[in-house]
Scaffold this active site. Structure first.
Site, mmCIF file in Angstrom:
data_model
loop_
_atom_site.group_PDB
_atom_site.id
_atom_site.type_symbol
_atom_site.label_atom_id
_atom_site.label_comp_id
_atom_site.label_asym_id
_atom_site.label_seq_id
_atom_site.Cartn_x
_atom_site.Cartn_y
_atom_site.Cartn_z
ATOM 1 N N TYR A 26 0.840 -1.196 0.000
ATOM 2 C CA TYR A 26 0.000 0.000 0.000
ATOM 3 C C TYR A 26 0.877 1.250 0.000
ATOM 4 C CZ TYR A 26 -3.730 3.239 1.270
ATOM 5 O OH TYR A 26 -4.615 4.289 1.279
ATOM 6 N N HIS A 52 1.346 4.091 -3.109
ATOM 7 C CA HIS A 52 1.069 5.505 -2.890
ATOM 8 C C HIS A 52 2.329 6.362 -3.059
ATOM 9 C CE1 HIS A 52 -2.923 4.346 -1.607
ATOM 10 N NE2 HIS A 52 -3.243 5.629 -1.701
ATOM 11 N N TYR A 84 -4.926 16.425 1.741
ATOM 12 C CA TYR A 84 -5.382 15.032 1.768
ATOM 13 C C TYR A 84 -4.297 14.175 2.428
ATOM 14 C CZ TYR A 84 -7.380 10.713 -0.349
ATOM 15 O OH TYR A 84 -7.941 9.483 -0.580
#
Length: 105
Positions: free
Chosen positions: A18, A22, A41
């Protein structure tokens, strides 16, 4: 500016993948998120539960987690991430919006 917080679930053993995905986020996806009015974000990981906590600020009522009228770039990202997260039938992440109960500037 609307603040939007949500949680998602990462599959066990997929934490490094993950982070790797990213770290290599597509510039076209970043541009699309900004064009949708999303800023500030962040995604946080609770290693005890594998819950991902997302926070973003949005112009308007939408967010990056909206599943109506999804653009092809976002759909491609969801498809790529589907093997490491809990997802809906369209490969969008299962997202639970969180209610804000306190804010301090």
């Amino acid at each position: 500016m609307k603040r939007f917080a949500f949680k998602m679930k990462l599959r066990e053993g997929c934490e490094k993948e993950y982070e790797r995905r990213h770290a290599a986020i597509w510039q076209e996806l970043v541009d699309m998120i900004h064009q949708q009015g999303v800023s500030n974000y962040s995604i946080f990981w609770d290693k005890d539960t594998n819950i991902l906590f997302g926070y973003q600020e949005c112009n308007g009522e939408g967010s990056s987690q909206d599943t109506a009228n999804v653009d092809p770039i976002t759909q491609r990202w969801w498809d790529m991430m589907a093997d490491i997260m809990e997802t809906n039938p369209d490969n969008s992440p299962v997202t639970t919006p969180l209610q804000e109960v306190f804010h301090l500037d």
